[in-house]
Motif scaffolding. Structure first.
Motif, PDB file in Angstrom:
ATOM      1  N   VAL A   1     -10.577   0.564   5.680  1.00  0.00           N
ATOM      2  CA  VAL A   1      -9.611   0.439   4.589  1.00  0.00           C
ATOM      3  C   VAL A   1     -10.283  -0.256   3.417  1.00  0.00           C
ATOM      4  CG1 VAL A   1      -7.450  -0.632   3.850  1.00  0.00           C
ATOM      5  CG2 VAL A   1      -7.613   0.414   6.118  1.00  0.00           C
ATOM      6  N   VAL A   2     -10.140   0.338   2.227  1.00  0.00           N
ATOM      7  CA  VAL A   2     -10.622  -0.278   0.986  1.00  0.00           C
ATOM      8  C   VAL A   2      -9.432  -0.939   0.304  1.00  0.00           C
ATOM      9  CG1 VAL A   2     -11.754   0.086  -1.230  1.00  0.00           C
ATOM     10  CG2 VAL A   2     -12.428   1.462   0.761  1.00  0.00           C
ATOM     11  N   HIS A   3      -9.529  -2.242   0.062  1.00  0.00           N
ATOM     12  CA  HIS A   3      -8.444  -3.024  -0.550  1.00  0.00           C
ATOM     13  C   HIS A   3      -8.467  -2.868  -2.069  1.00  0.00           C
ATOM     14  CE1 HIS A   3      -7.650  -5.584   3.149  1.00  0.00           C
ATOM     15  NE2 HIS A   3      -8.782  -4.963   3.462  1.00  0.00           N
ATOM     16  N   PRO A   4      -7.371  -3.223  -2.726  1.00  0.00           N
ATOM     17  CA  PRO A   4      -7.350  -3.142  -4.199  1.00  0.00           C
ATOM     18  C   PRO A   4      -8.421  -3.981  -4.875  1.00  0.00           C
ATOM     19  CG  PRO A   4      -5.117  -3.338  -3.350  1.00  0.00           C
ATOM     20  CD  PRO A   4      -6.038  -3.529  -2.176  1.00  0.00           C
TER      21      PRO A   4
ATOM     22  N   THR B   1     -13.795   1.804  -4.244  1.00  0.00           N
ATOM     23  CA  THR B   1     -14.021   0.426  -4.679  1.00  0.00           C
ATOM     24  C   THR B   1     -13.688   0.255  -6.155  1.00  0.00           C
ATOM     25  OG1 THR B   1     -15.764   0.161  -3.009  1.00  0.00           O
ATOM     26  CG2 THR B   1     -15.750  -1.405  -4.824  1.00  0.00           C
ATOM     27  N   GLU B   2     -13.962   1.280  -6.944  1.00  0.00           N
ATOM     28  CA  GLU B   2     -13.707   1.214  -8.385  1.00  0.00           C
ATOM     29  C   GLU B   2     -12.273   1.576  -8.750  1.00  0.00           C
ATOM     30  OE1 GLU B   2     -15.821   0.138 -10.631  1.00  0.00           O
ATOM     31  OE2 GLU B   2     -17.372  -0.224  -9.116  1.00  0.00           O
ATOM     32  N   SER B   3     -11.521   2.169  -7.790  1.00  0.00           N
ATOM     33  CA  SER B   3     -10.190   2.684  -8.132  1.00  0.00           C
ATOM     34  C   SER B   3      -9.147   1.590  -8.313  1.00  0.00           C
ATOM     35  CB  SER B   3      -9.717   3.649  -7.037  1.00  0.00           C
ATOM     36  OG  SER B   3      -9.423   2.941  -5.834  1.00  0.00           O
ATOM     37  N   GLY B   4      -9.322   0.434  -7.625  1.00  0.00           N
ATOM     38  CA  GLY B   4      -8.355  -0.642  -7.743  1.00  0.00           C
ATOM     39  C   GLY B   4      -7.093  -0.444  -6.940  1.00  0.00           C
ATOM     40  N   GLY B   5      -7.093   0.490  -6.004  1.00  0.00           N
ATOM     41  CA  GLY B   5      -5.923   0.722  -5.158  1.00  0.00           C
ATOM     42  C   GLY B   5      -6.300   0.711  -3.694  1.00  0.00           C
ATOM     43  N   TRP B   6      -5.335   1.094  -2.859  1.00  0.00           N
ATOM     44  CA  TRP B   6      -5.563   1.171  -1.414  1.00  0.00           C
ATOM     45  C   TRP B   6      -6.128   2.540  -1.057  1.00  0.00           C
ATOM     46  CZ3 TRP B   6      -4.945  -2.871   1.908  1.00  0.00           C
ATOM     47  CH2 TRP B   6      -4.191  -3.969   1.480  1.00  0.00           C
ATOM     48  N   THR B   7      -7.147   2.566  -0.204  1.00  0.00           N
ATOM     49  CA  THR B   7      -7.729   3.813   0.277  1.00  0.00           C
ATOM     50  C   THR B   7      -7.976   3.694   1.770  1.00  0.00           C
ATOM     51  OG1 THR B   7      -8.844   4.219  -1.842  1.00  0.00           O
ATOM     52  CG2 THR B   7      -9.628   5.452   0.061  1.00  0.00           C
ATOM     53  N   LEU B   8      -7.574   4.721   2.513  1.00  0.00           N
ATOM     54  CA  LEU B   8      -7.791   4.764   3.962  1.00  0.00           C
ATOM     55  C   LEU B   8      -8.819   5.835   4.270  1.00  0.00           C
ATOM     56  CD1 LEU B   8      -7.151   4.169   6.949  1.00  0.00           C
ATOM     57  CD2 LEU B   8      -5.252   5.800   6.763  1.00  0.00           C
TER      58      LEU B   8
ATOM     59  N   PRO C   1       0.808  -1.237   0.000  1.00  0.00           N
ATOM     60  CA  PRO C   1       0.000   0.000   0.000  1.00  0.00           C
ATOM     61  C   PRO C   1       0.833   1.276   0.000  1.00  0.00           C
ATOM     62  CG  PRO C   1       0.069  -0.923   2.203  1.00  0.00           C
ATOM     63  CD  PRO C   1       0.816  -1.881   1.323  1.00  0.00           C
ATOM     64  N   SER C   2       1.749   1.409  -0.940  1.00  0.00           N
ATOM     65  CA  SER C   2       2.518   2.646  -1.037  1.00  0.00           C
ATOM     66  C   SER C   2       1.693   3.689  -1.781  1.00  0.00           C
ATOM     67  CB  SER C   2       3.833   2.384  -1.766  1.00  0.00           C
ATOM     68  OG  SER C   2       3.583   1.851  -3.046  1.00  0.00           O
ATOM     69  N   GLY C   3       1.696   4.897  -1.253  1.00  0.00           N
ATOM     70  CA  GLY C   3       0.943   5.970  -1.893  1.00  0.00           C
ATOM     71  C   GLY C   3      -0.554   5.786  -1.838  1.00  0.00           C
ATOM     72  N   ALA C   4      -1.053   5.245  -0.717  1.00  0.00           N
ATOM     73  CA  ALA C   4      -2.502   5.038  -0.571  1.00  0.00           C
ATOM     74  C   ALA C   4      -3.231   6.377  -0.517  1.00  0.00           C
ATOM     75  CB  ALA C   4      -2.781   4.237   0.692  1.00  0.00           C
ATOM     76  N   HIS C   5      -4.457   6.353  -0.985  1.00  0.00           N
ATOM     77  CA  HIS C   5      -5.281   7.563  -1.006  1.00  0.00           C
ATOM     78  C   HIS C   5      -5.965   7.739   0.350  1.00  0.00           C
ATOM     79  CE1 HIS C   5      -7.709  10.793  -2.390  1.00  0.00           C
ATOM     80  NE2 HIS C   5      -8.832  10.100  -2.513  1.00  0.00           N
ATOM     81  N   VAL C   6      -5.880   8.956   0.914  1.00  0.00           N
ATOM     82  CA  VAL C   6      -6.550   9.280   2.175  1.00  0.00           C
ATOM     83  C   VAL C   6      -7.467  10.470   1.906  1.00  0.00           C
ATOM     84  CG1 VAL C   6      -6.286   9.852   4.624  1.00  0.00           C
ATOM     85  CG2 VAL C   6      -4.523   8.506   3.459  1.00  0.00           C
ATOM     86  N   PRO C   7      -8.717  10.223   1.519  1.00  0.00           N
ATOM     87  CA  PRO C   7      -9.600  11.314   1.090  1.00  0.00           C
ATOM     88  C   PRO C   7     -10.116  12.158   2.246  1.00  0.00           C
ATOM     89  CG  PRO C   7     -10.782   9.244   1.090  1.00  0.00           C
ATOM     90  CD  PRO C   7      -9.357   8.913   1.408  1.00  0.00           C
ATOM     91  N   ASP C   8     -10.525  13.368   1.909  1.00  0.00           N
ATOM     92  CA  ASP C   8     -11.155  14.267   2.879  1.00  0.00           C
ATOM     93  C   ASP C   8     -12.638  13.899   2.965  1.00  0.00           C
ATOM     94  OD1 ASP C   8     -12.008  16.306   4.489  1.00  0.00           O
ATOM     95  OD2 ASP C   8     -11.774  17.893   2.980  1.00  0.00           O
TER      96      ASP C   8
ATOM     97  N   PRO D   1     -24.526  15.351   9.881  1.00  0.00           N
ATOM     98  CA  PRO D   1     -24.333  13.896   9.804  1.00  0.00           C
ATOM     99  C   PRO D   1     -24.798  13.298   8.489  1.00  0.00           C
ATOM    100  CG  PRO D   1     -26.113  14.454  11.338  1.00  0.00           C
ATOM    101  CD  PRO D   1     -25.426  15.723  10.987  1.00  0.00           C
ATOM    102  N   GLU D   2     -25.925  13.799   7.940  1.00  0.00           N
ATOM    103  CA  GLU D   2     -26.395  13.259   6.661  1.00  0.00           C
ATOM    104  C   GLU D   2     -25.379  13.542   5.563  1.00  0.00           C
ATOM    105  OE1 GLU D   2     -28.182  15.196   8.604  1.00  0.00           O
ATOM    106  OE2 GLU D   2     -30.015  14.097   9.165  1.00  0.00           O
ATOM    107  N   GLY D   3     -24.797  14.749   5.596  1.00  0.00           N
ATOM    108  CA  GLY D   3     -23.791  15.090   4.598  1.00  0.00           C
ATOM    109  C   GLY D   3     -22.544  14.240   4.731  1.00  0.00           C
ATOM    110  N   ARG D   4     -22.126  13.977   5.967  1.00  0.00           N
ATOM    111  CA  ARG D   4     -20.920  13.170   6.173  1.00  0.00           C
ATOM    112  C   ARG D   4     -21.136  11.713   5.769  1.00  0.00           C
ATOM    113  NH1 ARG D   4     -18.295  13.375  11.803  1.00  0.00           N
ATOM    114  NH2 ARG D   4     -16.816  12.063  10.631  1.00  0.00           N
ATOM    115  N   THR D   5     -22.318  11.163   6.102  1.00  0.00           N
ATOM    116  CA  THR D   5     -22.579   9.775   5.681  1.00  0.00           C
ATOM    117  C   THR D   5     -22.657   9.684   4.165  1.00  0.00           C
ATOM    118  OG1 THR D   5     -24.963  10.137   6.016  1.00  0.00           O
ATOM    119  CG2 THR D   5     -23.741   9.117   7.819  1.00  0.00           C
ATOM    120  N   GLY D   6     -23.268  10.676   3.543  1.00  0.00           N
ATOM    121  CA  GLY D   6     -23.329  10.686   2.085  1.00  0.00           C
ATOM    122  C   GLY D   6     -21.943  10.785   1.465  1.00  0.00           C
ATOM    123  N   ARG D   7     -21.111  11.637   2.054  1.00  0.00           N
ATOM    124  CA  ARG D   7     -19.742  11.787   1.560  1.00  0.00           C
ATOM    125  C   ARG D   7     -18.960  10.484   1.735  1.00  0.00           C
ATOM    126  NH1 ARG D   7     -16.542  14.514  -1.923  1.00  0.00           N
ATOM    127  NH2 ARG D   7     -14.398  14.682  -1.152  1.00  0.00           N
TER     128      ARG D   7
END
Length: 399
Positions: free
Chosen positions: A179-182, A149-156, A121-128, A134-140
């Motif tokens: 954590v979203v796996h590849p 899930t569609e990116s094919g990489g690691w996301t935290l 997991p080098s260079g994993a994506h950590v989104p804002d 709360p509704e906005g945060r759950t939607g985000r």
């Protein structure tokens, strides 16, 4: 007593809109008190709520967002339940260390323990994940999960916000990380400050962490269902990250929460819907902590409680409910196992009367066992030279 409240979703035909009854959220706001902000449910509270699904008092108060700590203080039964300030600060410091440098160490542990065959997991994506409300945060969060899930990489996902339906009302939950796996699967990460000594941690604390993680897994499953990934995205093996031995270095263990998830799901499904409990209360019922103690006590007593000793470690109202249970001599105060063994005998008085042969059906297995125990006790005391007090009645059967 005033009649129970009634709930309408729309005003009757030909009537003024002002006559319409408030919806569920409006009723819960009335119960909470004017201008009293709701206290959000967290995973710990849900795990405890699921462990005692028969307690309508906790179900409604938690569902309405009542601050039970303030309520217990106002009732004159303050609770020591909760995490100490020192433990809270230590936990935050350890979590910050684990997530430093874009979560490099955390992702290394996930890769090593759960997905060693995937790309490192080098260079994993950590989104804002910030958003309004709360509704906005759950939607985000759900949008980010779909993209990751569609990116094919690691996301935290650092402190995402998830929504879980609890007895007809949404509960917003914030896991330490997801954590979203590849391969597009999702893993819950739970970070705790208790140590792992020689690779093992306190079983009781691990069990509590597993139950808490199971709640997050359920919330992720609901999110996956909304995104069309039901049954494929959420992993049931979570990563528990703790300090190694007596250091502040992180280590991790994989915990399978399928059993805890199944138990929690079943218990949450059994909960009476919150609006049904609220509708049974009289108009004007309120749990605002600034009310007079007598009025507040009367309002709380309108809600049936199911006290068990385990409540002392899980509920802010435990001291109040324990005092009431003892005053009424309820056998539930002795524990779930004792309550289950005693069948239809619900008070200590009924148990003693059955044991002494003055009440109870002798064909009832619980009554027969109590009388046999009383007879054996009387025989033992007599053999020791003591006069037994309250011996079993003459002629009571001994099976």
């Amino acid at each position: 007593m005033p009649p129970p409240r009634t709930r309408e979703t729309a005003p009757p035909a030909g009537s003024s809109p002002a006559r319409a009854k408030p919806g569920v959220r409006g009723i819960l706001a009335e119960l909470r008190g004017p201008q009293v902000p709701p206290k959000a449910l967290d995973a710990r509270a849900l795990a405890a709520l699921a462990a005692n699904p028969g307690c309508r008092r906790r179900a409604l108060l938690d569902g309405a967002g009542v601050n039970k700590t303030a309520l217990a203080d106002a009732l004159g039964s303050p609770s020591a339940f909760g995490q100490s300030q020192f433990a809270f600060m230590r936990g935050n410091a350890f979590e910050a260390r684990v997530k430093a440098d874009g979560g490099r160490e955390l992702l290394r542990l996930v890769h090593e323990r759960l997905d060693a065959s995937a790309e490192p997991p080098s260079g994993a994506h950590v989104p804002d994940l910030s958003a309004a409300g709360p509704e906005g945060r759950t939607g985000r969060t759900e949008l980010t999960l779909a993209e990751a899930t569609e990116s094919g990489g690691w996301t935290l996902l650092d402190h995402p916000l998830l929504s879980l339906d609890v007895a007809g009302s949404p509960a917003y939950l914030e896991p330490d990380a997801v954590v979203v796996h590849p391969d597009g699967t999702w893993t819950v990460v739970e970070i705790k400050s208790f140590p792992m000594l020689d690779g093992a941690a306190d079983p009781a604390k691990v069990g509590a962490a597993a139950r808490q993680s199971a709640v997050y897994v359920l919330a992720l499953e609901e999110a996956a269902a909304r995104l069309g990934a039901e049954g494929t995205a959420v992993r049931h093996r979570v990563l528990l990250v703790c300090p190694k031995d007596f250091t502040n270095l992180p280590t991790a263990a994989v915990v399978d929460v399928r059993k805890q998830r199944a138990v929690t799901r079943r218990q949450l499904d059994r909960l009476t819907r919150i609006e049904e409990i609220a509708d049974a209360l009289p108009e004007g019922t309120c749990f605002a902590p600034d009310l007079p103690q007598e009025e507040l006590t009367a309002a709380v007593e309108l809600l049936p409680a199911t006290y068990v000793p385990e409540c002392l470690a899980a509920c802010e109202l435990a001291f109040h409910c324990r005092a009431r249970s003892r005053t009424r001599a309820e056998v539930t105060s002795l524990g779930r196992s004792a309550r289950a063994e005693l069948g239809g005998l619900t008070t200590v008085g009924e148990v003693l009367a059955a044991a002494h042969g003055t009440a109870g059906d002798p064909d009832d297995p619980a009554v027969a066992a109590l009388r046999r125990a009383a007879r054996l006790r009387a025989e033992a005391l007599t053999a020791a030279g003591y006069e037994p007090a309250g011996a079993a009645a003459e002629g009571a059967p001994c099976h």
